[in-house]
Design a protein around this motif. Structure first.
Motif, PDB file in Angstrom:
ATOM      1  N   GLY A 103       0.787  -1.228   0.000  1.00  0.00           N
ATOM      2  CA  GLY A 103       0.000   0.000   0.000  1.00  0.00           C
ATOM      3  C   GLY A 103       0.816   1.274   0.000  1.00  0.00           C
ATOM      4  O   GLY A 103       0.269   2.371   0.103  1.00  0.00           O
ATOM      5  N   ARG A 104       2.135   1.163  -0.131  1.00  0.00           N
ATOM      6  CA  ARG A 104       2.991   2.349  -0.137  1.00  0.00           C
ATOM      7  C   ARG A 104       2.818   3.118  -1.445  1.00  0.00           C
ATOM      8  O   ARG A 104       2.670   2.525  -2.506  1.00  0.00           O
ATOM      9  N   ALA A 105       2.854   4.435  -1.347  1.00  0.00           N
ATOM     10  CA  ALA A 105       2.730   5.282  -2.536  1.00  0.00           C
ATOM     11  C   ALA A 105       4.047   5.289  -3.306  1.00  0.00           C
ATOM     12  O   ALA A 105       5.128   5.303  -2.727  1.00  0.00           O
ATOM     13  N   GLY A 106       3.925   5.259  -4.624  1.00  0.00           N
ATOM     14  CA  GLY A 106       5.083   5.346  -5.509  1.00  0.00           C
ATOM     15  C   GLY A 106       5.054   6.665  -6.250  1.00  0.00           C
ATOM     16  O   GLY A 106       4.705   7.704  -5.678  1.00  0.00           O
ATOM     17  N   ARG A 107       5.361   6.616  -7.531  1.00  0.00           N
ATOM     18  CA  ARG A 107       5.354   7.832  -8.349  1.00  0.00           C
ATOM     19  C   ARG A 107       3.961   8.439  -8.351  1.00  0.00           C
ATOM     20  O   ARG A 107       2.958   7.727  -8.351  1.00  0.00           O
ATOM     21  N   ALA A 108       3.915   9.756  -8.383  1.00  0.00           N
ATOM     22  CA  ALA A 108       2.630  10.449  -8.362  1.00  0.00           C
ATOM     23  C   ALA A 108       2.684  11.649  -9.288  1.00  0.00           C
ATOM     24  O   ALA A 108       3.751  12.219  -9.532  1.00  0.00           O
ATOM     25  N   VAL A 109       1.521  12.023  -9.801  1.00  0.00           N
ATOM     26  CA  VAL A 109       1.368  13.226 -10.610  1.00  0.00           C
ATOM     27  C   VAL A 109       0.192  13.994 -10.051  1.00  0.00           C
ATOM     28  O   VAL A 109      -0.880  13.425  -9.828  1.00  0.00           O
ATOM     29  N   VAL A 110       0.412  15.278  -9.806  1.00  0.00           N
ATOM     30  CA  VAL A 110      -0.667  16.190  -9.432  1.00  0.00           C
ATOM     31  C   VAL A 110      -0.724  17.225 -10.544  1.00  0.00           C
ATOM     32  O   VAL A 110       0.299  17.793 -10.927  1.00  0.00           O
ATOM     33  N   THR A 111      -1.915  17.451 -11.079  1.00  0.00           N
ATOM     34  CA  THR A 111      -2.051  18.325 -12.238  1.00  0.00           C
ATOM     35  C   THR A 111      -3.392  19.047 -12.234  1.00  0.00           C
ATOM     36  O   THR A 111      -4.323  18.623 -11.548  1.00  0.00           O
ATOM     37  N   ALA A 112      -3.449  20.115 -13.000  1.00  0.00           N
ATOM     38  CA  ALA A 112      -4.713  20.814 -13.256  1.00  0.00           C
ATOM     39  C   ALA A 112      -5.102  20.649 -14.716  1.00  0.00           C
ATOM     40  O   ALA A 112      -6.066  21.247 -15.180  1.00  0.00           O
TER      41      ALA A 112
END
Length: 189
Positions: A103-112
């Protein structure tokens, strides 16, 4: 289906719960139910699928979580205000993160941006060595209540996790992922 109980067993798959899923027929239609399994039941879909915040989906050998809208924290008395660039009018800030084992978070993208893409190349989340991904495998677009996930895989399939203890209608050609196994729905004539 399960690792220890059920008509179909996967005893060597550690990602399959003792009783993982049940397939049932109601009113002449086939359904699958997640029996509150630890790793979930994932089903392919055609076209688009709505996603709620925190929903899980799978593409290729990867698992992703739609994080939902990212809201600026409200100001707190006695603490400094956080400043940053404003989100463009009419757009929402949202994100997708890869989920690793445990359940660990890996690569992420936050965008509009209006679209967030996942695939092998030229995508917001690109995995060039994942042979289970199409060049442009799937895309997300924000909605007022979550996001719309569109499968662009050309038959490889994008999978959405069904909520635990719920049933989902299956159609011929649908594929269901349980642990490391995929079963396909076929009609007998």
């Amino acid at each position: 289906m399960g690792r220890q109980r059920g008509a179909i067993l996967f005893p060597d798959d550690v990602f399959v719960s003792p009783l993982h899923a049940t397939f049932l027929v109601k009113d002449g239609a086939l359904y699958v139910r997640d029996e509150t399994s630890a790793s979930g039941v994932y089903v392919t879909f055609s076209g688009t699928e709505p996603l709620a915040p925190r929903a899980l989906f799978s593409a290729g050998q990867r698992l992703f979580r739609f994080t939902g809208r990212v809201e600026a924290p409200p100001p707190v008395a006695g603490r400094p205000n956080l400043y940053g660039s404003p989100v463009p009018l009419g757009q929402a800030l949202y994100g997708v993160e890869e989920v690793h084992m445990g359940g660990r978070a890996g690569r992420a993208v936050v965008t509009a941006a209006a679209l967030l893409t996942i695939g092998q190349a030229h995508c917001d989340l690109a995995y060039p060595h994942d042979e289970g991904l199409a060049g442009r495998h799937c895309e997300l677009s924000p909605t007022a209540t979550g996001a719309m996930l569109r499968d662009l895989s050309g038959g490889l399939g994008t999978y959405v996790r069904i909520p635990p203890a719920t049933e989902r209608l299956l159609r011929p050609g649908d594929r269901v992922r349980l642990g490391q196994h995929v079963v396909q729905v076929e009609t007998l004539g």
